[in-house]
Design a protein around this motif. Structure first.
Motif, mmCIF file in Angstrom:
data_model
loop_
_atom_site.group_PDB
_atom_site.id
_atom_site.type_symbol
_atom_site.label_atom_id
_atom_site.label_comp_id
_atom_site.label_asym_id
_atom_site.label_seq_id
_atom_site.Cartn_x
_atom_site.Cartn_y
_atom_site.Cartn_z
ATOM 1 N N VAL A 28 0.890 -1.170 0.000
ATOM 2 C CA VAL A 28 0.000 0.000 0.000
ATOM 3 C C VAL A 28 0.917 1.206 0.000
ATOM 4 O O VAL A 28 1.808 1.302 0.851
ATOM 5 N N ASN A 29 0.738 2.124 -0.937
ATOM 6 C CA ASN A 29 1.709 3.215 -0.981
ATOM 7 C C ASN A 29 1.513 4.147 0.208
ATOM 8 O O ASN A 29 0.426 4.252 0.772
ATOM 9 N N ALA A 31 1.085 7.211 0.857
ATOM 10 C CA ALA A 31 0.015 8.211 0.902
ATOM 11 C C ALA A 31 -1.336 7.549 1.127
ATOM 12 O O ALA A 31 -2.236 8.139 1.719
ATOM 13 N N ASN A 32 -1.465 6.327 0.641
ATOM 14 C CA ASN A 32 -2.757 5.650 0.807
ATOM 15 C C ASN A 32 -2.930 5.017 2.177
ATOM 16 O O ASN A 32 -4.055 4.763 2.593
ATOM 17 N N LYS A 33 -1.813 4.739 2.839
ATOM 18 C CA LYS A 33 -1.930 4.048 4.124
ATOM 19 C C LYS A 33 -2.789 4.843 5.091
ATOM 20 O O LYS A 33 -3.584 4.289 5.842
ATOM 21 N N ARG A 34 -2.621 6.173 5.065
ATOM 22 C CA ARG A 34 -3.382 6.932 6.056
ATOM 23 C C ARG A 34 -4.868 6.975 5.750
ATOM 24 O O ARG A 34 -5.659 7.420 6.563
ATOM 25 N N LYS A 35 -5.238 6.477 4.579
ATOM 26 C CA LYS A 35 -6.667 6.386 4.264
ATOM 27 C C LYS A 35 -7.277 5.105 4.832
ATOM 28 O O LYS A 35 -8.489 4.920 4.769
ATOM 29 N N HIS A 36 -6.418 4.229 5.306
ATOM 30 C CA HIS A 36 -6.932 2.947 5.795
ATOM 31 C C HIS A 36 -6.861 2.848 7.311
ATOM 32 O O HIS A 36 -5.915 3.332 7.924
ATOM 33 N N TYR A 59 -0.877 3.691 8.925
ATOM 34 C CA TYR A 59 -2.301 3.342 9.046
ATOM 35 C C TYR A 59 -2.919 4.083 10.223
ATOM 36 O O TYR A 59 -2.236 4.398 11.203
ATOM 37 N N ALA A 464 -4.337 -4.049 0.144
ATOM 38 C CA ALA A 464 -4.050 -3.686 -1.249
ATOM 39 C C ALA A 464 -4.855 -4.529 -2.226
ATOM 40 O O ALA A 464 -5.220 -4.063 -3.302
#
Lengths: 640, 218, 257
Positions: A28-29, A31-36, A59, A464
């Motif tokens: 999971v890149n 920048a996307n981790k903090r969306k999860h 996360y 992912a």
């Protein structure tokens, strides 16, 4: 409908599986981790290390524990040490040897690939902990010290006095607090998980009770991690903390997660014997004591009540040294426990009720001096003296086996995911690494391996690969689960019968200890399977839970946990009954060799028994995950 | 200067201020006691010493200002810490058995207040002469003898010196520790140093009124 | 043994509490103190009265959950012993026993003998850690640590966070708790980079929580079930003063500015 249990073991040679898998997993890149978001239930070694590590990766983590602080999780009570294949002693240790010892110690009922990975990451754990400031014992030269432990012929155990679990947990706890301060983890203390919520077949949240206000809350996330420990308290008396319970894993089981090998429980050989009916828990004396202590009972029954110092050497039976000359007092836990039981069953036990054997430090004190022994075990000796009012420096300790650890747990695949997609299970709560018996100093290793070094990779792969549409707690699945939990709370409070929760728990514990304890047989287990439902029925008719649903109500908390134990106990006995062999901690008296050793049946039982809930009052479904041993030779365990 | 503000606002910082000002005040007390003991040498020596102090002129005022500043900081920090400490426990125990605190440690606050009251009287008594029946600006020796002839004054003085001894016994040991100047030990050396200091100061000051009453000094 | 208990009962944080007297007959000297309370609670439930709430978990003196003021002493009369490890043989037949919760503004009562100690967690959050993100740091033996340093670190790391130090301190000060962590981490080479920041931030948080200051009574050291020495507080003071002297802004470190 039977589950398909795919362990998802990566292809390739054993030693390369984990590396290959790490490369093949999706990432999971950043920048996307903090969306999860990820929910972690439990803040022991596995939970705290997972929560901290996932937050460090980016996360959004919510972490829950029923204690008033994450630092109080029961990992804190582990005394002896943590294994790692560092080979600092140059005594022949290696990843391969730790792997082999663990597989063999588990009596060939664990998954090879998982155990190998555990041995591989064990070395990283020590590095990580030292970097966090864990004050491991050191030699005068400043390097790390090691001690030996049961089931191994190398010194690979790292320790911090008799408080290794405490120090490792404080390391993980401090990392967790650091992440809380940074805003990466939202911590919910005094919150008990009462259900897991599934949306579209995936674990997407939990229902918890705020133990201070009594409010039932819903929490949603992209994935859920259970690190809620073991179920040893089904026996009422165990070395577990009073709060340890099966509720989280059992509720997950009822939502579809398979429960694996529930009958694999570990009886620890060195605990302080029961002193009376008031006994609320048993206290462990670290296995490390067996490094220097010699276990014996009198040879003759009539000597049992004598002052031990008046019994001459010739009249003592050092039964572990006699039966298992090469491992002696350091035989694995299941073997040492059973040998103590045999001696006591033979009428040669010592202390109240004849339920105890001596652990004698007389020789060690003579050889090394009192000071050396004090340095090694001072705090344990003090604890023993405080509880028994006897001085172990001058009089041998009395010890007896007690329930200590549960190897069984929720079934997980190689990625530590249960049979519910998105529900991951770490540490003692899963079943994966210890087979039918856990070696000493391996629980801490597994908890931290799962939390620091496995789940941070595998949960990323899950997130992912999986479409995870946004879910809020307004979803009907949450409302339904919440309503169930509230109804159950109301039901417990409405009974207002005549018996306390503890009285039921004690009665259940006695059934389990007598019929599903250190030695089991079909007749006893069948009897237990009749008694448990009767006791459960009595509980729901006659339990007395005072107070209200609002606010702190410790009786209500206990009642909920005991209610689950009363269902779970049946599953345990069922598993013990179906496994018609003896292996590790599971000893069926019908299946033993002529000299009383466990007799495995690899033809018929070399599998993981994963039980699937099929509804109330309906027999659970047995699913089997066959165990393939490609790298070790299946042999009869011998410590002679 | 925000660090200074933060330092002063913290409990540790305030204690450090008390320790440093305490050391200055202890220094003064010891010097003062040694000066006073010249009473035992004789009237001439004592009066000469007093005259010498007066002759230092502006320097004396600098010293006085320094001491006043130290006392004000010491007292302000003590007052504020006391307020903070009281606020930290609003509900008292129904039953409480102290296990380690000493009479000295428990009486620091009231002992301090007593010392402050004594100080006001003492300056009015022997420095300005306001409360003195027959004050002379040059005959210090006589002032002392006459001053202590009053049983009330002597009793007050002796009580204040006992309070000072107790205050130093705990204060000196705490001061070392507050500044982190001592070594780790289960039998700390600074405890004995504080004990010695307290005894010497108490005995040194108290010896004068006692000697006056016994007729050794007249 | 037959005992008389005076137990603090308080239904909720905002309701007033009071001491309630209970007879506790037939107590075995082999019981732990908490087992004695279990027995009393079982009898209360049978009588239809709500049991006494108290925090407890491991019952082997390591989790730090239990904390009771027993007859005016934190964890009771036995030194180096938590309430769960205290046994009734420490009392005499006919004794009256007062049982109260920890008393400190920073530890508000939740119910009966249960208090909220989350202030301790927040002190740790302020800086009671070494920032070593999970990864693969250097080999554990790459940095030898002299045994005395490692032992001193361990002496202080033994803190179980029970709060007895606060309970016993006449000023309800958390200095020993805070100092133990500062000293543990400061004794190790890994703890050096954050040493100044840690001392400043943890003391600031300790004060912020409303604990009192240290006036060296030494009560905490006597009450500590793990034998942590007030030498740690000296180390805390030293680190704090040194950090302040280097004029490091607390705000700059904590990010509050």
């Amino acid at each position: 409908m039977a589950l398909t249990l795919d362990a998802k073991i990566p292809a390739g040679p054993l030693a390369e599986k984990w590396d290959r898998h790490r490369f093949e997993m999706k990432l999971v890149n950043p920048a996307n981790k903090r969306k999860h978001s990820v929910i972690v239930v439990g803040s022991g070694l596995a939970g705290a290390s997972a929560a901290a590590s996932l937050s460090e990766l980016g996360y959004r983590v919510s972490c829950f524990c029923f204690q008033d602080s994450p630092r109080r999780a029961h990992s804190i009570a582990a005394q002896g040490g943590i294994n790692a294949a560092k080979n600092y002693r140059n005594d022949g240790d290696s990843v391969q040897r730790l792997f082999y010892d663990t597989i063999k110690g588990g009596d060939f009922r664990a998954r090879e690939a998982n155990v190998y990975r555990l041995a591989q990451v064990s070395v990283d754990i020590i590095d990580q902990c030292v970097a966090q400031g864990v004050p491991f014992a050191r030699e005068y030269g400043g390097l790390l010290a090691n001690r030996s432990f049961g089931g191994a012929q190398v010194s690979r155990t790292f320790y911090a006095r008799g408080q290794t679990g405490q120090q490792l947990l404080l390391g993980a706890y401090q990392a967790l607090e650091k992440e809380i301060a940074r805003g990466g983890v939202a911590m919910f203390e005094r919150h008990e998980m009462l259900d897991v919520v599934l949306v579209d077949g995936k674990a997407r949240g939990i229902i918890v009770r705020d133990l201070r206000t009594g409010e039932i809350e819903s929490h949603a996330a992209d994935a859920v991690i259970l690190a809620t420990g073991g179920y040893g308290n089904v026996f009422y008396l165990s070395t577990n903390a009073k709060g340890c319970n099966v509720t989280a894993t059992y509720r997950a089981y009822k939502k579809g997660a398979a429960f694996a090998n529930p009958c694999f429980t570990q009886i620890h050989p060195t605990c302080i014997p029961v002193s009376g009916d008031h006994q609320s828990k048993l206290t462990l004396m670290s296995e490390s004591l067996r490094n220097d202590g010699r276990v014996w009972v009198p040879k003759r029954r009539e000597d049992c009540d004598k002052d031990p110092s008046s019994i001459p050497e010739a009249d003592r039976d050092y039964y572990l040294e006699r039966k298992y000359p090469s491992f002696g007092n350091l035989s694995p836990r299941d073997i040492a426990s059973r040998a103590a039981k045999e001696a006591c069953d033979d009428g040669r036990g010592v202390g109240p009720g004849g339920r105890g054997v001596y652990l004698d430090f007389g020789d060690a004190i003579k050889r090394l001096g009192r000071q050396a022994i004090e340095e090694r075990y001072g705090n344990l000796f003090e604890m023993y003296q405080r509880i028994t009012d006897e001085d172990p420096y001058t009089r041998p300790m009395r010890i007896y086996p007690a329930v200590h650890y549960t190897m069984g747990g929720l079934w997980v695949d190689y990625n530590l995911m249960s049979s519910i997609p998105g529900l991951h299970v770490l540490g003692e709560a899963n079943f994966s690494d210890h087979g039918a018996n856990r070696l000493g100093a391996s629980a801490l290793m597994q908890g931290l391996a799962d939390g620091y070094f496995v789940i941070p990779y595998t949960i990323g792969d899950y997130i992912a690969r999986t479409p995870l549409p946004a879910v809020s707690t307004d979803h009907p699945a949450f409302a339904a689960a919440k309503a169930d939990v509230e109804a159950r709370t109301r039901a417990l409070l409405a009974i207002n019968g005549t018996r306390t929760v503890d009285s039921f728990h004690r009665e259940l514990g006695k059934i389990m200890w007598d019929k599903c304890g250190m030695a089991r047989d079909a007749a006893g287990l069948r009897q237990a399977l009749e008694e448990i439902p009767r006791l459960r029925e009595a509980f729901w008719r006659d339990v007395k839970v005072l107070g209200a649903a609002e606010g702190l109500n410790q009786s209500l908390e206990k009642a909920g946990r005991v209610a689950d134990f009363l269902e779970f106990a049946e599953l345990m006995c069922r598993d013990a009954l179906h496994r018609e062999e003896s292996c590790g901690g599971h000893f069926r008296t019908e299946y033993q060799t002529e000299d009383g050793e466990a007799k495995r049946n690899d033809e018929a039982f070399a599998y993981v028994a994963a039980w699937e809930y099929a509804g109330d009052g309906v027999d659970p479904i047995l699913n089997k995950e066959p165990l393939a041993f490609e790298n070790v030779h299946l042999s009869t365990r011998s410590y002679k | 200067m925000r660090w200074l503000r933060a330092f002063w606002d913290s409990t540790v910082g305030k204690k450090a201020v008390m320790a440093v000002t305490g050391i200055l005040l202890v220094g003064f007390v010891v010097a003062h006691m040694l000066g006073n003991l010249q009473m035992f040498i004789g009237a001439d020596a004592m009066n000469r010493y007093a005259a010498f102090l007066k002759s230092t002129g502006e320097l004396l005022w600098v010293a006085r200002a320094g001491l006043l500043g130290a006392a004000v900081l010491h007292i302000t920090a003590a007052y504020q810490l006391t307020q903070m400490n009281r606020a930290a426990r609003t509900d008292a125990y129904a039953k409480r058995v102290p296990a380690a605190s000493t009479l000295a440690s428990r009486t620091m606050r009231w002992g301090g207040v007593l010392l402050l009251a004594f100080l006001v009287f003492h300056i009015g008594h022997f420095t300005t002469g306001t409360f003195h029946p027959a004050f002379s600006h040059t005959m210090v020796y006589g002032n002392v003898i006459l001053g202590f002839r009053s049983p009330v004054v002597s009793a007050f003085y002796l009580a204040a010196m006992a309070a000072l001894g107790l205050h130093l016994y705990h204060g000196a040991w705490a001061g070392f520790r507050t500044l982190g100047l001592a070594k780790r030990s289960s039998a700390p050396r600074e405890r004995r140093i504080a004990q010695g200091l307290a005894l010497i100061v108490w005995a040194g000051f108290s010896s004068i009124p006692v000697a006056v009453w016994l007729g050794i000094l007249n | 043994m037959h005992l008389t208990l005076h137990v603090w009962r308080q239904a909720s944080p905002d309701q007033p509490g009071r001491l309630v007297e209970y007879a506790a007959p037939d107590i075995s000297p082999d019981m732990s103190f908490l087992e004695m309370l279990d027995v009393v609670n079982e009898r209360l439930i049978q009588r239809g009265e709500e049991p006494v709430a108290f925090d407890h978990d491991c019952r082997e003196g390591i989790c730090g959950s239990c904390g009771l003021m027993i007859n005016g002493s934190a964890h009771g009369p036995m030194k180096l012993t938590t309430a769960c490890q205290l046994h009734m043989r420490s009392f005499k037949d006919g004794d009256a026993i007062w049982i109260e919760p920890w008393r400190a503004k920073a530890f508000p009562v939740v119910k009966d003998l249960v208090v909220d100690r989350s202030a301790f967690d927040r002190i740790i959050q302020a800086g009671g850690y070494i920032s070593a993100a999970t990864g693969t740091p250097q080999d554990a033996n790459a940095l030898p640590i002299p045994k005395p340093d490692a032992d001193w670190a361990m002496d202080n790391a033994a803190c179980i966070g029970c709060g007895a130090c606060v309970a016993a301190c006449p000023n309800a000060s958390a200095s020993l708790f805070t100092a133990a962590k500062v000293t543990h981490l400061g004794a190790l080479p890994q703890g050096q980079p954050e040493r100044e920041r840690r001392a400043l931030a943890m003391v600031a948080q300790m004060d912020e929580e409303g604990f009192g200051g240290c006036t060296l009574h030494g009560e905490c050291q006597e009450a500590c079930p793990k034998g942590i020495s007030i030498d740690a507080i000296m180390q805390l003071n030293r680190d704090y003063i040194r950090a302040s002297a280097t004029k490091v802004e607390v705000a700059e470190w904590t990010g509050a500015a």
